[in-house]
Enzyme design. Structure first.
Site, PDB file in Angstrom:
ATOM      1  CG  ASP A  74      -1.753  -0.906   1.198  1.00 58.27           C
ATOM      2  OD1 ASP A  74      -2.037  -1.937   0.279  1.00 58.27           O
ATOM      3  OD2 ASP A  74      -2.781  -0.997   2.226  1.00 58.27           O
ATOM      4  CG  HIS A 135       2.604  -8.841  -0.159  1.00 59.88           C
ATOM      5  ND1 HIS A 135       2.073  -9.875   0.532  1.00 59.88           N
ATOM      6  CD2 HIS A 135       2.184  -7.643   0.803  1.00 59.88           C
ATOM      7  CE1 HIS A 135       1.606  -9.474   1.598  1.00 59.88           C
ATOM      8  NE2 HIS A 135       1.482  -8.301   1.836  1.00 59.88           N
ATOM      9  CB  SER A 238       9.808   3.218   5.313  1.00 57.13           C
ATOM     10  OG  SER A 238      11.185   3.724   4.640  1.00 57.13           O
TER      11      SER A 238
END
Length: 269
Positions: A74, A135, A238
């Site tokens: 995300d 991922h 981050s």
């Protein structure tokens, strides 16, 4: 040790502390409220025993993966495009008007012949409200990991506008990957202020924001992941910089787009 590194270590200790249940619930619920976090895919805030557990929450609902090359996390697109050559070195924009050296970012994790035909890039910023796990964006093989020591400056827009070449100044881990289609791309996980750790499930020896840490690299053999498999997670927010050999991905995103892990960001060419 810089002030940003010291504050990050202190914040990491506080975030990892398990307060007595009523106080922890109060902290968690106010954090969710303050950052307007959508918890519909996750456990209730009261289910997390520390702020760190809330930051690193895992999905409780399975996301569907779109076709093509998907977002590894995300976040928000701060900048994307094609890297440009200046004095035989590739540069990319961290944000409008501010650049970083791709070669300095990757350090010892590339060969000149891998970059000579050009590079595409995307900078994905993960804010405190975002899901913090990352991922595999496609079926891939991880060839090499390089850890680079550095500072822990904030990587939000305000600091990117103040500090040139910021991504290359911060602590980071870069993964060189080979896609299912045979081209090379890199996932660079950039540390930031208050990011206690970056974790990688496939190699627990990669220690970030650690005492006496030093630059190192790891070469892997037959380390393969299927599209969507979890690679690891940030503790707090981050940035992930995705760099790909030019001519293999047709990106369908633009600056400021909000991304979700699983959504398509590019088609294979």
């Amino acid at each position: 040790m810089s002030c940003s590194n010291q504050s990050s270590k202190l914040f990491g200790l506080i975030a990892g502390f398990k307060f007595f249940k009523p106080l922890q619930n109060f902290i968690n619920e106010n954090y969710v409220r303050y950052f307007k976090i959508d918890m519909s895919e996750f456990k209730a805030p009261s289910e997390y025993e520390s702020l760190n557990a809330l930051f690193t929450r895992s999905l409780q609902k399975t996301r569907e993966f779109e076709s093509g090359f998907i977002s590894p996390s995300d976040g928000r697109v701060f900048q994307s495009g094609q890297a440009f050559l200046a004095e035989d070195e590739y540069f990319a924009f961290s944000i409008k008007g501010h650049t970083y050296s791709v070669e300095e970012l990757l350090k010892e994790n590339f060969e000149k012949n891998e970059t000579q035909n050009g590079l595409d890039y995307v900078n994905i910023y993960l804010s405190p409200k975002d899901y913090h796990r990352y991922h595999a964006p496609c079926d891939l093989e991880i060839l090499k990991a390089v850890y680079t020591r550095g500072s822990l400056y904030s990587v939000n827009q305000k600091h990117l506008e103040k500090i040139s070449n910021l991504y290359t100044k911060n602590e980071r881990v870069s993964l060189k990957c080979k896609s299912e289609k045979g081209f090379i791309f890199w996932l660079v996980f950039v540390g930031a202020q208050n990011v206690g750790k970056m974790r990688f499930h496939f190699d627990e020896s990669i220690k970030t924001n650690a005492e006496n840490s030093h630059n190192f690299s790891r070469v892997y053999e037959n380390l393969k992941f299927k599209k969507g498999e979890e690679l690891g997670y940030f503790e707090l927010g981050s940035t992930i910089v995705l760099i790909s050999q030019k001519g293999h991905l047709n990106f369908n995103i633009k600056n400021t787009d909000e991304l979700k892990f699983g959504s398509k960001i590019a088609d294979f060419i």
